[in-house]
Scaffold this active site. Structure first.
Site, PDB file in Angstrom:
ATOM      1  N   SER A  22       0.820  -1.224   0.000  1.00 41.01           N
ATOM      2  CA  SER A  22       0.000   0.000   0.000  1.00 41.01           C
ATOM      3  C   SER A  22       0.848   1.265   0.000  1.00 41.01           C
ATOM      4  O   SER A  22       0.486   2.267  -0.616  1.00 41.01           O
ATOM      5  CB  SER A  22      -0.944   0.008   1.202  1.00 41.01           C
ATOM      6  OG  SER A  22      -1.935  -0.972   1.009  1.00 41.01           O
ATOM      7  N   LYS A  71      -8.160  -6.855  10.828  1.00 39.02           N
ATOM      8  CA  LYS A  71      -9.304  -6.341  10.068  1.00 39.02           C
ATOM      9  C   LYS A  71     -10.652  -6.519  10.776  1.00 39.02           C
ATOM     10  O   LYS A  71     -11.565  -5.743  10.560  1.00 39.02           O
ATOM     11  CB  LYS A  71      -9.382  -7.037   8.698  1.00 39.02           C
ATOM     12  CG  LYS A  71      -8.391  -6.503   7.674  1.00 39.02           C
ATOM     13  CD  LYS A  71      -8.597  -7.201   6.340  1.00 39.02           C
ATOM     14  CE  LYS A  71      -7.698  -6.621   5.271  1.00 39.02           C
ATOM     15  NZ  LYS A  71      -7.951  -7.212   3.961  1.00 39.02           N
ATOM     16  N   ASN A  92     -10.854  -2.382   6.197  1.00 39.89           N
ATOM     17  CA  ASN A  92      -9.458  -2.248   5.757  1.00 39.89           C
ATOM     18  C   ASN A  92      -9.023  -0.792   5.611  1.00 39.89           C
ATOM     19  O   ASN A  92      -7.857  -0.529   5.349  1.00 39.89           O
ATOM     20  CB  ASN A  92      -9.203  -3.007   4.441  1.00 39.89           C
ATOM     21  CG  ASN A  92      -9.739  -2.271   3.232  1.00 39.89           C
ATOM     22  OD1 ASN A  92     -10.626  -1.421   3.349  1.00 39.89           O
ATOM     23  ND2 ASN A  92      -9.220  -2.596   2.067  1.00 39.89           N
ATOM     24  N   ASP A 107     -11.813  -3.455  -0.366  1.00 37.56           N
ATOM     25  CA  ASP A 107     -11.320  -4.590  -1.181  1.00 37.56           C
ATOM     26  C   ASP A 107     -12.331  -5.017  -2.254  1.00 37.56           C
ATOM     27  O   ASP A 107     -12.011  -5.119  -3.431  1.00 37.56           O
ATOM     28  CB  ASP A 107     -11.006  -5.801  -0.293  1.00 37.56           C
ATOM     29  CG  ASP A 107      -9.693  -5.656   0.447  1.00 37.56           C
ATOM     30  OD1 ASP A 107      -8.809  -4.925  -0.042  1.00 37.56           O
ATOM     31  OD2 ASP A 107      -9.545  -6.259   1.524  1.00 37.56           O
ATOM     32  N   GLY A 131     -12.646 -20.020  -2.958  1.00 31.44           N
ATOM     33  CA  GLY A 131     -12.125 -19.529  -1.682  1.00 31.44           C
ATOM     34  C   GLY A 131     -13.234 -18.895  -0.868  1.00 31.44           C
ATOM     35  O   GLY A 131     -14.270 -18.478  -1.410  1.00 31.44           O
ATOM     36  N   ALA A 132     -12.998 -18.841   0.452  1.00 30.10           N
ATOM     37  CA  ALA A 132     -14.011 -18.272   1.349  1.00 30.10           C
ATOM     38  C   ALA A 132     -13.352 -17.464   2.464  1.00 30.10           C
ATOM     39  O   ALA A 132     -13.899 -17.311   3.550  1.00 30.10           O
ATOM     40  CB  ALA A 132     -14.865 -19.396   1.948  1.00 30.10           C
ATOM     41  N   GLY A 133     -12.156 -16.934   2.194  1.00 22.36           N
ATOM     42  CA  GLY A 133     -11.437 -16.137   3.190  1.00 22.36           C
ATOM     43  C   GLY A 133     -11.888 -14.676   3.160  1.00 22.36           C
ATOM     44  O   GLY A 133     -12.970 -14.358   2.643  1.00 22.36           O
ATOM     45  N   ASN A 155     -15.101 -24.028  -1.772  1.00 21.39           N
ATOM     46  CA  ASN A 155     -14.010 -23.980  -0.788  1.00 21.39           C
ATOM     47  C   ASN A 155     -13.632 -25.368  -0.314  1.00 21.39           C
ATOM     48  O   ASN A 155     -14.466 -26.277  -0.300  1.00 21.39           O
ATOM     49  CB  ASN A 155     -14.421 -23.116   0.420  1.00 21.39           C
ATOM     50  CG  ASN A 155     -13.210 -22.647   1.200  1.00 21.39           C
ATOM     51  OD1 ASN A 155     -12.254 -22.114   0.622  1.00 21.39           O
ATOM     52  ND2 ASN A 155     -13.215 -22.846   2.500  1.00 21.39           N
TER      53      ASN A 155
HETATM   54  P1  NDP Z   1      -7.424 -15.820   3.596  1.00 13.70           P
HETATM   55  O1  NDP Z   1      -6.335 -16.613   4.211  1.00 13.70           O
HETATM   56  O2  NDP Z   1      -8.445 -15.166   4.450  1.00 13.70           O
HETATM   57  O3  NDP Z   1      -8.222 -16.752   2.529  1.00 13.70           O
HETATM   58  C1  NDP Z   1      -7.549 -17.554   1.606  1.00 13.70           C
HETATM   59  C2  NDP Z   1      -8.562 -18.500   0.960  1.00 13.70           C
HETATM   60  O4  NDP Z   1      -7.861 -19.328   0.026  1.00 13.70           O
HETATM   61  C3  NDP Z   1      -9.238 -19.435   1.956  1.00 13.70           C
HETATM   62  O5  NDP Z   1     -10.558 -19.620   1.562  1.00 13.70           O
HETATM   63  C4  NDP Z   1      -8.443 -20.742   1.783  1.00 13.70           C
HETATM   64  O6  NDP Z   1      -9.232 -21.880   2.108  1.00 13.70           O
HETATM   65  C5  NDP Z   1      -8.173 -20.692   0.291  1.00 13.70           C
HETATM   66  N1  NDP Z   1      -7.021 -21.507  -0.116  1.00 13.70           N
HETATM   67  C6  NDP Z   1      -5.716 -21.306   0.195  1.00 13.70           C
HETATM   68  N2  NDP Z   1      -4.950 -22.267  -0.378  1.00 13.70           N
HETATM   69  C7  NDP Z   1      -5.795 -23.090  -1.060  1.00 13.70           C
HETATM   70  C8  NDP Z   1      -5.623 -24.258  -1.861  1.00 13.70           C
HETATM   71  N3  NDP Z   1      -4.416 -24.777  -2.094  1.00 13.70           N
HETATM   72  N4  NDP Z   1      -6.721 -24.816  -2.433  1.00 13.70           N
HETATM   73  C9  NDP Z   1      -7.938 -24.287  -2.233  1.00 13.70           C
HETATM   74  N5  NDP Z   1      -8.170 -23.190  -1.462  1.00 13.70           N
HETATM   75  C10 NDP Z   1      -7.115 -22.599  -0.885  1.00 13.70           C
HETATM   76  O7  NDP Z   1      -6.679 -14.746   2.680  1.00 13.70           O
HETATM   77  P2  NDP Z   1      -7.287 -13.406   2.054  1.00 13.70           P
HETATM   78  O8  NDP Z   1      -8.659 -13.656   1.614  1.00 13.70           O
HETATM   79  O9  NDP Z   1      -6.988 -12.277   2.942  1.00 13.70           O
HETATM   80  O10 NDP Z   1      -6.313 -13.229   0.768  1.00 13.70           O
HETATM   81  C11 NDP Z   1      -6.420 -14.077  -0.355  1.00 13.70           C
HETATM   82  C12 NDP Z   1      -5.501 -13.546  -1.444  1.00 13.70           C
HETATM   83  O11 NDP Z   1      -5.968 -12.249  -1.845  1.00 13.70           O
HETATM   84  C13 NDP Z   1      -4.042 -13.361  -1.010  1.00 13.70           C
HETATM   85  O12 NDP Z   1      -3.188 -13.840  -2.018  1.00 13.70           O
HETATM   86  C14 NDP Z   1      -3.904 -11.853  -0.900  1.00 13.70           C
HETATM   87  O13 NDP Z   1      -2.583 -11.447  -1.214  1.00 13.70           O
HETATM   88  C15 NDP Z   1      -4.861 -11.366  -1.957  1.00 13.70           C
HETATM   89  N6  NDP Z   1      -5.339 -10.008  -1.770  1.00 13.70           N
HETATM   90  C16 NDP Z   1      -5.527  -9.254  -2.881  1.00 13.70           C
HETATM   91  C17 NDP Z   1      -6.002  -7.969  -2.777  1.00 13.70           C
HETATM   92  C18 NDP Z   1      -6.157  -7.163  -4.008  1.00 13.70           C
HETATM   93  O14 NDP Z   1      -6.612  -6.017  -3.891  1.00 13.70           O
HETATM   94  N7  NDP Z   1      -5.813  -7.662  -5.164  1.00 13.70           N
HETATM   95  C19 NDP Z   1      -6.363  -7.365  -1.490  1.00 13.70           C
HETATM   96  C20 NDP Z   1      -6.134  -8.245  -0.371  1.00 13.70           C
HETATM   97  C21 NDP Z   1      -5.644  -9.523  -0.518  1.00 13.70           C
HETATM   98  P3  NDP Z   1      -9.455 -22.297   3.686  1.00 13.70           P
HETATM   99  O15 NDP Z   1      -9.645 -21.076   4.494  1.00 13.70           O
HETATM  100  O16 NDP Z   1     -10.674 -23.124   3.671  1.00 13.70           O
HETATM  101  O17 NDP Z   1      -8.199 -22.992   4.051  1.00 13.70           O
END
Ligand code: NDP
Length: 283
Positions: A22, A71, A92, A107, A131-133, A155
């Site tokens: 950032s 966050k 954020n 975001d 994904g569900a993060g 997910n």
């Molecule tokens: P989180 O850790 O909260 O979520 C990550 C998600 O990815 C979870 O749902 C996780 O599943 C899933 N995941 C990770 N590895 C695997 C895999 N091998 N197979 C399947 N699912 C997988 O992270 P964030 O949501 O905060 O960030 C996610 C991405 O977004 C990061 O790379 C971050 O850098 C990027 N990002 C981009 C932004 C942008 O503006 N472009 C802004 C902020 C972040 P589970 O939880 O079930 O394990």
């Protein structure tokens, strides 16, 4: 002429935070607009957030970005939280006005801005989110607010996936369903927008989400959140199938541009911000 040395302070709180990009985009924007503002990357450990927020108030920071792991916790220290951020349960971006702290989540808005700038229709469309993060949650809520009809959350862990679909069905106008990501996932035929909202491809360039790329048809708009590359392997596969694609670098710049506008009241120089980000990642 009187010289003024004091700058208005802004920054990001997180841990780890040393490689948070950032500072690159925001400082480039402040400098390009000749604004006397200084953006700092500040390590705030878990347990120290309240003290850090008190500190930013005492030092009259104009605003702060919040990243992992703060966050969610930060909501309790804010005076006003935007409705969508409250639904997501995550903030954020904070701005300070008349001694009050306001919280937003930019975001998902940065993601939707990508689609809108590309004239991609959202209303009554179907999205699949991998994904569900935190980022998946922000994107899903903003897509729902923008009028998407159905969101399929895919997910590997049921609990997080069900939690997100429950939140969408309960608190947004969209209809959501969960699919367990158990082996290679085939993209349903009626999909309009597909999003990689996982971190796959961030560290290892050779990794891509485990989906059946043959099931992608050329009408699907394919988006990645990975913020440090324009052309991830996921997007490269989608391009091979003739899909329109949107990258996470632009999404990152967009969310930073929204924060810039909240802090300064000015339109952000998005081209300058993207150029600075690409230079810093040597893209
Ligand atoms: P989180 O850790 O909260 O979520 C990550 C998600 O990815 C979870 O749902 C996780 O599943 C899933 N995941 C990770 N590895 C695997 C895999 N091998 N197979 C399947 N699912 C997988 O992270 P964030 O949501 O905060 O960030 C996610 C991405 O977004 C990061 O790379 C971050 O850098 C990027 N990002 C981009 C932004 C942008 O503006 N472009 C802004 C902020 C972040 P589970 O939880 O079930 O394990």
């Amino acid at each position: 002429m009187k010289r003024v040395y004091q700058k208005q302070l802004l920054g990001v709180f997180g841990d780890p935070v040393d490689d948070n990009p950032s500072v690159v985009i925001e400082q480039a924007a402040f400098d390009a607009e000749n604004l006397p503002m200084q953006y700092l990357t500040i390590q705030v450990k878990k347990g120290d957030l309240q003290k850090a927020i008190d500190g930013m108030k005492a030092m009259n920071f104009l605003g702060i970005n919040i990243t992992m792991p703060h966050k969610m916790e930060v909501l309790k220290y804010l005076d006003v939280v935007a409705e969508d951020a409250r639904v997501m349960g995550a903030v954020n971006t904070i701005y300070q006005r008349n001694g009050k702290l306001y919280g937003e989540n930019t975001d998902g808005k940065g993601f939707v801005m990508n689609l809108k700038n590309g004239n991609i229709p959202i209303i009554n469309k179907n999205a699949v989110i991998l994904g569900a993060g935190g980022v998946a949650r922000a994107i899903a809520v903003e897509l729902a607010n923008a009028g998407i009809r159905k969101i399929t959350v895919v997910n590997i862990f049921e609990e997080q996936g069900e939690a997100l679909t429950g939140l969408l069905n309960h608190s947004t106008p969209a209809c959501a369903e969960f699919e367990l990501w158990n082996g290679t996932y085939s993209i349903p035929e009626n999909t309009d927008i597909l999003v990689n909202a996982t971190s796959i491809g961030f560290v290892k360039e050779t990794e891509k989400p485990d989906i059946n790329y043959e099931s992608l048809n050329a009408n699907v708009v394919v988006c990645d959140v990975i913020p440090n590359k324009e052309n991830t392997l996921f997007l490269a596969e989608a391009k091979k199938k003739g899909c329109r694609t949107f990258h996470g670098m632009q999404m990152l710049v967009n969310q930073g541009a929204i924060a810039f506008e909240l802090w300064t009241g000015r339109k952000a120089p998005v081209e300058v911000m993207l150029k600075a980000l690409k230079e810093s990642y040597k893209v």
